[in-house]
Design a protein around this motif. Structure first.
Motif, PDB file in Angstrom:
ATOM      1  N   LEU A  53      38.716  22.406  36.672  1.00  0.00           N
ATOM      2  CA  LEU A  53      37.661  22.709  37.287  1.00  0.00           C
ATOM      3  C   LEU A  53      36.278  22.926  36.704  1.00  0.00           C
ATOM      4  O   LEU A  53      36.271  23.978  35.818  1.00  0.00           O
ATOM      5  N   VAL A  54      35.274  22.215  36.791  1.00  0.00           N
ATOM      6  CA  VAL A  54      34.084  22.441  36.200  1.00  0.00           C
ATOM      7  C   VAL A  54      33.258  23.138  37.400  1.00  0.00           C
ATOM      8  O   VAL A  54      32.762  22.539  38.484  1.00  0.00           O
ATOM      9  N   THR A  55      32.830  24.315  37.192  1.00  0.00           N
ATOM     10  CA  THR A  55      32.248  25.215  38.179  1.00  0.00           C
ATOM     11  C   THR A  55      31.635  26.430  37.493  1.00  0.00           C
ATOM     12  O   THR A  55      31.758  26.652  36.429  1.00  0.00           O
ATOM     13  N   ARG A  56      31.140  27.222  38.394  1.00  0.00           N
ATOM     14  CA  ARG A  56      30.529  28.647  37.975  1.00  0.00           C
ATOM     15  C   ARG A  56      30.780  29.661  38.882  1.00  0.00           C
ATOM     16  O   ARG A  56      30.691  29.539  40.202  1.00  0.00           O
ATOM     17  N   LEU A  57      31.684  30.832  38.414  1.00  0.00           N
ATOM     18  CA  LEU A  57      32.131  31.892  39.255  1.00  0.00           C
ATOM     19  C   LEU A  57      31.211  33.063  38.864  1.00  0.00           C
ATOM     20  O   LEU A  57      30.747  33.267  38.303  1.00  0.00           O
ATOM     21  N   PRO A  58      31.197  33.948  40.000  1.00  0.00           N
ATOM     22  CA  PRO A  58      30.235  35.313  39.946  1.00  0.00           C
ATOM     23  C   PRO A  58      31.070  36.028  38.634  1.00  0.00           C
ATOM     24  O   PRO A  58      32.041  36.077  38.726  1.00  0.00           O
ATOM     25  N   ASP A  59      30.397  36.784  38.052  1.00  0.00           N
ATOM     26  CA  ASP A  59      30.681  37.608  36.924  1.00  0.00           C
ATOM     27  C   ASP A  59      31.042  39.031  37.623  1.00  0.00           C
ATOM     28  O   ASP A  59      30.264  40.199  37.366  1.00  0.00           O
ATOM     29  N   ASN A  60      31.843  39.354  38.579  1.00  0.00           N
ATOM     30  CA  ASN A  60      32.130  40.381  39.227  1.00  0.00           C
ATOM     31  C   ASN A  60      33.547  40.352  39.646  1.00  0.00           C
ATOM     32  O   ASN A  60      34.351  39.397  39.638  1.00  0.00           O
ATOM     33  N   PRO A  61      33.793  41.457  40.600  1.00  0.00           N
ATOM     34  CA  PRO A  61      35.416  41.668  41.019  1.00  0.00           C
ATOM     35  C   PRO A  61      35.904  40.378  41.820  1.00  0.00           C
ATOM     36  O   PRO A  61      36.769  39.857  41.847  1.00  0.00           O
ATOM     37  N   LEU A  62      34.685  39.895  42.712  1.00  0.00           N
ATOM     38  CA  LEU A  62      34.905  38.787  43.496  1.00  0.00           C
ATOM     39  C   LEU A  62      35.043  37.270  42.779  1.00  0.00           C
ATOM     40  O   LEU A  62      35.982  36.651  43.150  1.00  0.00           O
ATOM     41  N   GLY A  63      34.326  37.130  41.623  1.00  0.00           N
ATOM     42  CA  GLY A  63      34.836  36.053  40.647  1.00  0.00           C
ATOM     43  C   GLY A  63      35.967  36.312  40.027  1.00  0.00           C
ATOM     44  O   GLY A  63      36.746  35.282  39.633  1.00  0.00           O
ATOM     45  N   ILE A  75      45.411  25.275  38.582  1.00  0.00           N
ATOM     46  CA  ILE A  75      44.074  24.952  37.762  1.00  0.00           C
ATOM     47  C   ILE A  75      43.625  25.353  36.450  1.00  0.00           C
ATOM     48  O   ILE A  75      43.584  26.652  36.510  1.00  0.00           O
ATOM     49  N   ASP A  76      43.292  24.552  35.671  1.00  0.00           N
ATOM     50  CA  ASP A  76      42.861  24.960  34.241  1.00  0.00           C
ATOM     51  C   ASP A  76      41.369  25.501  34.253  1.00  0.00           C
ATOM     52  O   ASP A  76      40.756  24.532  34.882  1.00  0.00           O
ATOM     53  N   LEU A  77      40.802  26.584  34.041  1.00  0.00           N
ATOM     54  CA  LEU A  77      39.525  26.962  34.263  1.00  0.00           C
ATOM     55  C   LEU A  77      38.863  26.927  32.720  1.00  0.00           C
ATOM     56  O   LEU A  77      37.782  27.546  32.902  1.00  0.00           O
ATOM     57  N   SER A  78      39.339  26.130  32.013  1.00  0.00           N
ATOM     58  CA  SER A  78      38.444  26.085  30.544  1.00  0.00           C
ATOM     59  C   SER A  78      36.944  25.795  30.660  1.00  0.00           C
ATOM     60  O   SER A  78      36.240  26.235  30.186  1.00  0.00           O
ATOM     61  N   PHE A  79      36.602  25.121  31.833  1.00  0.00           N
ATOM     62  CA  PHE A  79      35.278  24.640  32.020  1.00  0.00           C
ATOM     63  C   PHE A  79      34.576  25.303  33.132  1.00  0.00           C
ATOM     64  O   PHE A  79      33.551  24.882  33.497  1.00  0.00           O
ATOM     65  N   ALA A  80      35.151  26.611  33.644  1.00  0.00           N
ATOM     66  CA  ALA A  80      34.564  27.524  34.609  1.00  0.00           C
ATOM     67  C   ALA A  80      33.668  28.380  33.875  1.00  0.00           C
ATOM     68  O   ALA A  80      34.497  29.407  33.163  1.00  0.00           O
ATOM     69  N   GLY A  81      32.381  28.713  34.113  1.00  0.00           N
ATOM     70  CA  GLY A  81      31.605  29.469  33.688  1.00  0.00           C
ATOM     71  C   GLY A  81      31.822  30.795  34.674  1.00  0.00           C
ATOM     72  O   GLY A  81      31.945  30.538  35.719  1.00  0.00           O
ATOM     73  N   ARG A  82      30.945  31.632  34.020  1.00  0.00           N
ATOM     74  CA  ARG A  82      30.553  32.919  34.966  1.00  0.00           C
ATOM     75  C   ARG A  82      29.250  33.371  34.796  1.00  0.00           C
ATOM     76  O   ARG A  82      28.676  33.044  33.833  1.00  0.00           O
ATOM     77  N   GLY A  83      28.849  33.711  35.914  1.00  0.00           N
ATOM     78  CA  GLY A  83      27.364  33.956  35.937  1.00  0.00           C
ATOM     79  C   GLY A  83      26.990  34.404  37.643  1.00  0.00           C
ATOM     80  O   GLY A  83      27.581  33.686  38.377  1.00  0.00           O
ATOM     81  N   GLY A  84      25.826  34.757  37.703  1.00  0.00           N
ATOM     82  CA  GLY A  84      25.497  35.170  39.071  1.00  0.00           C
ATOM     83  C   GLY A  84      26.212  36.120  39.698  1.00  0.00           C
ATOM     84  O   GLY A  84      27.167  36.972  39.205  1.00  0.00           O
ATOM     85  N   LYS A  85      26.030  36.412  41.012  1.00  0.00           N
ATOM     86  CA  LYS A  85      26.606  37.394  42.012  1.00  0.00           C
ATOM     87  C   LYS A  85      27.216  36.891  43.123  1.00  0.00           C
ATOM     88  O   LYS A  85      28.146  37.631  43.549  1.00  0.00           O
ATOM     89  N   TYR A  86      27.105  35.725  43.598  1.00  0.00           N
ATOM     90  CA  TYR A  86      27.734  35.523  44.878  1.00  0.00           C
ATOM     91  C   TYR A  86      28.546  34.001  45.103  1.00  0.00           C
ATOM     92  O   TYR A  86      28.366  33.288  44.046  1.00  0.00           O
ATOM     93  N   LEU A  87      29.638  34.175  46.021  1.00  0.00           N
ATOM     94  CA  LEU A  87      30.351  32.933  46.437  1.00  0.00           C
ATOM     95  C   LEU A  87      30.002  32.623  47.477  1.00  0.00           C
ATOM     96  O   LEU A  87      29.504  33.146  48.397  1.00  0.00           O
ATOM     97  N   GLY A  88      29.851  31.134  47.850  1.00  0.00           N
ATOM     98  CA  GLY A  88      29.524  30.628  49.178  1.00  0.00           C
ATOM     99  C   GLY A  88      30.724  30.988  50.102  1.00  0.00           C
ATOM    100  O   GLY A  88      31.713  30.879  49.501  1.00  0.00           O
ATOM    101  N   MET A  89      30.473  31.310  51.217  1.00  0.00           N
ATOM    102  CA  MET A  89      31.515  31.533  52.101  1.00  0.00           C
ATOM    103  C   MET A  89      31.530  30.510  53.505  1.00  0.00           C
ATOM    104  O   MET A  89      30.214  30.204  53.731  1.00  0.00           O
TER     105      MET A  89
END
Length: 338
Positions: A53-63, A75-89
């Motif tokens: 998965l190529v994506t970006r997850l929040p850098d917090n407990p939700l991520g 899912i392999d998360l090698s390409f999943a970065g971290r940053g920001g605060k929110y997930l879409g819901m």
């Protein structure tokens, strides 16, 4: 040999109202994490490939929670970065009878994925490690930043000789007023980069502006899909026709156009437990068949069976293995397996 397939897309939190209650009735919600990229990467991993998965997850407990859930899906998360605060819901209210299911999005444009700055992803590095990459028209609708990421990654994979897959998946609510006119140039650019495309005749007419004098869906399909393939240089086009029956069951038929010929699955009729994500299951079946070099007739039957099985499982993400799908191609539901 198993293939490495990367899916570019947003991870969303799905909040489901129990049973068939309305959001205004219930005081309880069940949450999971999903998204088109999640569904495709997970489905392909269950088919024996390496889904990334190529994506970006929040850098917090939700991520952290989202990442843990995605790992459980294989899912392999090698390409999943971290940053920001929110997930879409999004909130899902399950329909019943004549009342359709309803999805309500919230906080989406502020999500970590949709606010990822330039330089977030190493496109060349990703392209060098995958056999194919999957994109969805839902991500294309988000904003110019996401669109730039998509096109850059597609070009990088194409340059490395990988397969580019694009699912049209047009959503009127995301593009807004004059959406077709705004979307068309972006769709045309992605289609010129794509080798395998998920679309049907309605996408050709509404999103691309193609015209036909044919009246039935089958006739429109068989005129417009070859035209789209020639216009944009697409190797394979696939999709489904869905029919909702009077007893609330659904019928589904898959099609696939490649090498100048159409192949069709049988018309499958089944009860529906959870419809969300079934299109991603079908797409994953097409991707599997294409990358494995299966005959078109086998691929489209496999994809249709995968789509059918996805309707029987709670949640967005397809959960069927290749063995489950092959069994569904040849047998109807029966007694308990022991």
């Amino acid at each position: 040999m198993p293939k490495r397939i990367a899916a570019f897309g947003e991870v969303m939190m799905r909040l489901t109202v129990p049973g068939v209650e309305l959001l205004s009735q219930s005081g309880t919600l069940h949450y999971t994490f999903s998204g088109t990229g999640v569904n495709v990467a997970s489905a392909l991993s269950r088919m024996g490939h390496e889904g990334m998965l190529v994506t970006r997850l929040p850098d917090n407990p939700l991520g952290d929670a989202a990442a843990a859930y995605l790992r459980k899906l294989g899912i392999d998360l090698s390409f999943a970065g971290r940053g920001g605060k929110y997930l879409g819901m999004y909130f899902l209210e399950n329909g019943f009878g004549v009342r359709p299911s309803r999805v309500t999005y919230t906080n989406r444009l502020e999500s970590s994925f949709n606010t990822a700055p330039e330089g977030t992803y190493d496109f060349t590095g990703i392209a060098g490690r995958v056999d194919a990459v999957h994109f969805c028209g839902i991500a294309l609708a988000m904003n110019d930043g996401v669109r730039a990421h998509m096109k850059a990654l597609a070009r990088a994979v194409k340059q490395q000789g990988g397969t580019v897959i694009f699912d049209c998946n047009y959503r009127p609510s995301l593009w807004g007023e004059d959406g077709y006119d705004r979307a068309r140039p972006h769709y045309e650019e992605m289609l010129r980069l794509a080798d395998v495309v998920l679309m049907n005749e309605r996408d050709a007419m509404l999103t691309l502006g193609f015209r036909t004098e044919k009246e039935t869906r089958r006739e429109q399909l068989e005129e417009l899909i070859p035209l789209a393939a020639r216009t944009f240089g697409i190797r394979t086009v696939a999709g489904t026709h869905r029919f909702v029956n009077g007893d609330n069951s659904h019928s589904l038929q898959g099609f696939m156009f490649t090498s100048g010929q159409f192949a069709y699955s049988d018309l499958l009729t089944f009860a529906v437990y959870d419809r969300i994500g079934a299109g991603d299951a079908f797409a994953s079946g097409i991707i599997h068949g294409e990358l494995e070099g299966l005959p078109p007739e086998t691929t489209v039957r496999y994809a249709a069976a995968a789509g059918m099985l996805a309707h029987t499982v709670a949640g967005d993400t397809p959960m069927s293995t290749a063995q489950d799908i092959l069994k569904a191609m040849t047998a109807s539901a029966g007694d308990v397996e022991r």
